[in-house]
Design a protein around this motif. Structure first.
Motif, mmCIF file in Angstrom:
data_model
loop_
_atom_site.group_PDB
_atom_site.id
_atom_site.type_symbol
_atom_site.label_atom_id
_atom_site.label_comp_id
_atom_site.label_asym_id
_atom_site.label_seq_id
_atom_site.Cartn_x
_atom_site.Cartn_y
_atom_site.Cartn_z
ATOM 1 N N GLY A 1 -10.327 16.126 -49.807
ATOM 2 C CA GLY A 1 -10.209 15.326 -48.877
ATOM 3 C C GLY A 1 -9.911 13.940 -50.979
ATOM 4 O O GLY A 1 -9.700 14.246 -51.718
ATOM 5 N N MET A 2 -10.629 12.798 -50.290
ATOM 6 C CA MET A 2 -10.892 11.485 -51.140
ATOM 7 C C MET A 2 -11.315 11.914 -52.255
ATOM 8 O O MET A 2 -10.965 12.009 -53.639
ATOM 9 C CB MET A 2 -11.352 10.621 -50.505
ATOM 10 N N ILE A 3 -12.449 12.262 -52.635
ATOM 11 C CA ILE A 3 -13.360 12.453 -53.583
ATOM 12 C C ILE A 3 -12.712 13.834 -54.250
ATOM 13 O O ILE A 3 -13.041 14.323 -55.760
ATOM 14 C CB ILE A 3 -14.518 12.401 -53.315
ATOM 15 N N ASP B 1 -9.083 23.975 -48.519
ATOM 16 C CA ASP B 1 -9.788 22.800 -47.709
ATOM 17 C C ASP B 1 -9.258 23.405 -46.163
ATOM 18 O O ASP B 1 -8.758 24.561 -46.478
ATOM 19 C CB ASP B 1 -8.769 21.418 -47.618
ATOM 20 N N TYR B 2 -10.743 22.962 -45.395
ATOM 21 C CA TYR B 2 -10.340 23.246 -43.860
ATOM 22 C C TYR B 2 -8.882 22.780 -43.514
ATOM 23 O O TYR B 2 -7.947 23.746 -42.365
ATOM 24 C CB TYR B 2 -11.273 22.538 -43.471
ATOM 25 N N CYS C 1 -16.640 19.428 -52.282
ATOM 26 C CA CYS C 1 -16.317 18.718 -52.148
ATOM 27 C C CYS C 1 -15.493 18.031 -50.698
ATOM 28 O O CYS C 1 -15.519 17.218 -50.063
ATOM 29 C CB CYS C 1 -15.064 18.413 -53.177
ATOM 30 N N SER C 2 -16.339 18.984 -49.906
ATOM 31 C CA SER C 2 -15.584 19.310 -48.258
ATOM 32 C C SER C 2 -17.106 18.674 -47.409
ATOM 33 O O SER C 2 -17.559 17.387 -48.141
ATOM 34 C CB SER C 2 -16.054 20.462 -47.850
ATOM 35 N N THR C 3 -17.080 18.267 -46.715
ATOM 36 C CA THR C 3 -17.843 17.417 -45.896
ATOM 37 C C THR C 3 -18.925 17.819 -45.302
ATOM 38 O O THR C 3 -19.204 19.560 -45.966
ATOM 39 C CB THR C 3 -17.329 17.739 -44.165
ATOM 40 N N THR D 1 -20.953 20.971 -45.061
ATOM 41 C CA THR D 1 -20.777 22.349 -44.611
ATOM 42 C C THR D 1 -20.963 22.705 -46.408
ATOM 43 O O THR D 1 -20.473 23.932 -46.902
ATOM 44 C CB THR D 1 -19.086 22.832 -45.114
ATOM 45 N N HIS D 2 -21.617 22.221 -46.867
ATOM 46 C CA HIS D 2 -22.085 21.629 -48.373
ATOM 47 C C HIS D 2 -23.017 23.540 -48.414
ATOM 48 O O HIS D 2 -22.610 23.352 -49.995
ATOM 49 C CB HIS D 2 -22.726 20.871 -48.832
ATOM 50 N N TYR E 1 -21.363 26.699 -48.796
ATOM 51 C CA TYR E 1 -21.016 26.599 -50.077
ATOM 52 C C TYR E 1 -21.379 27.130 -51.144
ATOM 53 O O TYR E 1 -21.755 27.877 -52.087
ATOM 54 C CB TYR E 1 -19.858 25.690 -50.062
ATOM 55 N N GLU F 1 -21.105 17.791 -55.039
ATOM 56 C CA GLU F 1 -21.106 16.354 -53.917
ATOM 57 C C GLU F 1 -22.208 15.993 -53.039
ATOM 58 O O GLU F 1 -22.730 16.860 -52.387
ATOM 59 C CB GLU F 1 -19.945 15.317 -53.451
ATOM 60 N N LYS F 2 -23.292 14.823 -52.990
ATOM 61 C CA LYS F 2 -24.311 14.645 -52.648
ATOM 62 C C LYS F 2 -23.346 14.707 -50.878
ATOM 63 O O LYS F 2 -22.195 14.467 -50.550
ATOM 64 C CB LYS F 2 -24.804 13.135 -52.522
ATOM 65 N N GLY G 1 -23.889 15.487 -57.278
ATOM 66 C CA GLY G 1 -23.805 14.703 -56.854
ATOM 67 C C GLY G 1 -23.571 12.808 -57.005
ATOM 68 O O GLY G 1 -23.234 12.101 -56.250
ATOM 69 N N TRP H 1 -16.136 0.436 -54.294
ATOM 70 C CA TRP H 1 -17.149 1.340 -54.897
ATOM 71 C C TRP H 1 -16.647 1.691 -55.654
ATOM 72 O O TRP H 1 -17.046 2.247 -56.580
ATOM 73 C CB TRP H 1 -18.135 1.686 -53.652
ATOM 74 N N TYR I 1 -17.942 8.916 -62.513
ATOM 75 C CA TYR I 1 -17.985 10.314 -62.528
ATOM 76 C C TYR I 1 -17.040 10.975 -63.420
ATOM 77 O O TYR I 1 -17.197 12.037 -63.045
ATOM 78 C CB TYR I 1 -17.034 9.781 -61.102
HETATM 79 P P1 NAP Z 1 -12.851 13.470 -47.089
HETATM 80 O O1 NAP Z 1 -11.445 12.466 -47.367
HETATM 81 O O2 NAP Z 1 -13.156 13.496 -45.179
HETATM 82 O O3 NAP Z 1 -12.590 15.181 -47.334
HETATM 83 C C1 NAP Z 1 -13.520 16.149 -47.010
HETATM 84 C C2 NAP Z 1 -12.428 17.251 -47.056
HETATM 85 O O4 NAP Z 1 -13.077 18.592 -46.866
HETATM 86 C C3 NAP Z 1 -11.501 16.998 -45.770
HETATM 87 O O5 NAP Z 1 -9.788 17.253 -46.128
HETATM 88 C C4 NAP Z 1 -11.708 18.153 -44.825
HETATM 89 O O6 NAP Z 1 -10.523 18.459 -43.858
HETATM 90 C C5 NAP Z 1 -12.382 19.358 -45.516
HETATM 91 N N1 NAP Z 1 -12.914 20.147 -44.942
HETATM 92 C C6 NAP Z 1 -14.068 20.245 -43.707
HETATM 93 N N2 NAP Z 1 -15.161 20.874 -43.435
HETATM 94 C C7 NAP Z 1 -14.361 22.011 -44.442
HETATM 95 C C8 NAP Z 1 -14.635 23.989 -44.631
HETATM 96 N N3 NAP Z 1 -15.714 24.025 -43.978
HETATM 97 N N4 NAP Z 1 -14.408 23.589 -46.350
HETATM 98 C C9 NAP Z 1 -13.270 23.149 -46.642
HETATM 99 N N5 NAP Z 1 -12.824 21.912 -46.102
HETATM 100 C C10 NAP Z 1 -13.218 21.348 -45.518
HETATM 101 O O7 NAP Z 1 -13.717 12.953 -47.160
HETATM 102 P P2 NAP Z 1 -14.552 12.652 -48.950
HETATM 103 O O8 NAP Z 1 -15.202 11.260 -48.673
HETATM 104 O O9 NAP Z 1 -13.842 13.030 -49.860
HETATM 105 O O10 NAP Z 1 -16.008 13.081 -48.920
HETATM 106 C C11 NAP Z 1 -16.255 14.754 -49.366
HETATM 107 C C12 NAP Z 1 -17.707 14.682 -49.579
HETATM 108 O O11 NAP Z 1 -18.393 13.654 -50.695
HETATM 109 C C13 NAP Z 1 -18.913 13.792 -48.864
HETATM 110 O O12 NAP Z 1 -20.439 14.802 -48.764
HETATM 111 C C14 NAP Z 1 -19.364 12.717 -49.495
HETATM 112 O O13 NAP Z 1 -20.908 12.009 -48.461
HETATM 113 C C15 NAP Z 1 -19.075 12.688 -50.962
HETATM 114 N N6 NAP Z 1 -19.048 11.865 -51.067
HETATM 115 C C16 NAP Z 1 -18.952 11.059 -52.259
HETATM 116 C C17 NAP Z 1 -19.420 10.107 -53.138
HETATM 117 C C18 NAP Z 1 -20.179 9.841 -54.211
HETATM 118 O O14 NAP Z 1 -20.581 8.995 -55.059
HETATM 119 N N7 NAP Z 1 -20.960 10.567 -54.795
HETATM 120 C C19 NAP Z 1 -17.672 9.535 -53.090
HETATM 121 C C20 NAP Z 1 -17.983 10.012 -51.945
HETATM 122 C C21 NAP Z 1 -18.102 11.206 -51.582
HETATM 123 P P3 NAP Z 1 -10.369 18.021 -42.569
HETATM 124 O O15 NAP Z 1 -10.441 16.784 -42.964
HETATM 125 O O16 NAP Z 1 -8.999 18.535 -41.856
HETATM 126 O O17 NAP Z 1 -12.095 17.347 -41.711
#
Ligand code: NAP
Length: 336
Positions: free
Chosen positions: A11-13, A35-36, A73-75, A78-79, A82, A96-97, A124, A271, A279
């Protein structure tokens, strides 16, 4: 050695970290993605890592022979599974946190890593790698005497409808919770949350702003304003008051403009822009340690303590005004 890295969650991160490894940092390459939603992994493969293998399951990516180290980097929910699988495979893992969504889950990771016998996990918490916080820590450690108080603020211009009151702790304050432990070399002993008058811009399910009051084992008092509908920008403030002086977190670099009888600076609104360089530095640290088969930086223990501390802060939200004690188990020698 080039560290071969697999990314779970594109996803995003996950996409951004893939870009970082492929285009910014030396010493590593992305060899696997999962990815899921397989279309999301294939899109990142097409855009950034054409030679990477796409796995349907994260567990298969962790086991793959062409993966030396893993980025989770998943939801958040799920951390834990993994990270435990990466430890079982003996592979360095950047998570990631949050490390886990419960303190018990984070404890299971600590226990697994201790049983493994050496560090494999980096969490993270990227603020520890921010140049401003590092300058501030240097001054706190050497210039202003014993720290007595910290005044801080975490302000976002706005948040989506899904953002509810506990997320102010789990998603927002969590970075302050970690970085102040590191900045002050201290742990929390209590938390209290009070709610000022609610902003008319806050939607129904979020109490905003909030003030979190933390006390540390050394007796330092910390107040953090969390204000996620502040409108004007993304603004991180931190002032440490010591016995001999005080120190402020530097503002992000910005042009000062004088125009029409006014002096002004631009304030960031996203942010991701505020911490973009940290990062890069945190992942460079991960790659360097992974090349030696280990991990450094924020540890599983730090992720576990952050989970315990944030649970206490959520309880303090629910019992607003009450002081909620925070007690930590003994720290295993692995994390000394
Ligand atoms: P996101 O855009 O929703 O990306 C998460 C991805 O993981 C999505 O593509 C999701 O698929 C996928 N996913 C869900 N369940 C999964 C599984 N069991 N196995 C593999 N992939 C799976 O979220 P994001 O913003 O990147 O955030 C991801 C993590 O990074 C979170 O824990 C967030 O707290 C952390 N984060 C940290 C920072 C920081 O500042 N350190 C910044 C941003 C994010 P679906 O969309 O199909 O569910």
């Amino acid at each position: 050695m080039t560290v071969r890295i697999g990314v779970i969650g594109t996803g995003m991160i996950g996409r951004d970290h893939t870009r970082r490894i492929q285009q910014v940092l030396a010493g590593a390459e992305i060899t696997a993605l999962s990815d899921y939603n397989p279309d999301a992994a294939r899109a990142v493969q097409a855009d950034l890592a054409p030679d990477a293998t796409v796995h349907d399951k994260g567990e298969d990516l962790i086991a793959a022979d062409n993966v030396d180290a893993v980025l989770v980097c998943s939801t958040g929910s799920t951390h834990e599974a993994y990270v435990l699988a990466a430890i079982a495979a003996g592979k360095p893992c950047f998570c990631e946190k949050p490390l886990a969504t419960t303190a018990d889950g984070a404890k299971r990771i600590v226990d697994a890593e201790v049983a493994h016998g050496s560090r494999l996990v980096q969490v993270g918490f990227m603020r520890r790698y921010d140049a401003g916080y590092r300058m501030l820590k240097d001054v706190v450690d050497t210039q202003i005497g014993a720290p007595l108080m910290v005044h801080a603020a975490h302000r976002n211009p706005t948040v989506p409808e899904q953002y509810v009151t506990p997320m102010a702790i789990h998603d927002t304050l969590i970075h302050e919770i970690d970085v102040f432990r590191w900045l002050l070399d201290d742990d929390y002993v209590s938390a209290q949350v009070v709610f000022p008058r609610k902003s008319s811009h806050a939607h129904a399910r979020v109490a905003d702003p909030q003030i979190v009051l933390l006390e540390t084992a050394k007796g330092i008092r910390i107040d953090v304003e969390i204000f996620v509908n502040c409108r004007y920008g993304y603004d991180i403030q931190c002032q440490v008051v010591g016995e001999e002086g005080l120190a402020n977190l530097p503002e992000p670099m910005a042009i000062t403009m004088r125009k029409q009888a006014m002096m002004q600076n631009t304030i960031l609104t996203d942010w991701k822009d505020r911490f973009v360089e940290s990062y890069d530095v945190e992942l460079a640290d991960f790659v360097q340690a992974a090349a030696r088969g280990t991990a450094s930086g924020p540890s599983s223990w730090d992720g576990y303590v952050a989970a315990i501390s944030s649970d206490a802060c959520v309880e303090a939200q629910e019992k607003s005004g009450q002081i909620i004690p925070i007690s930590l188990p003994a720290r295993p020698a692995l994390y000394d």
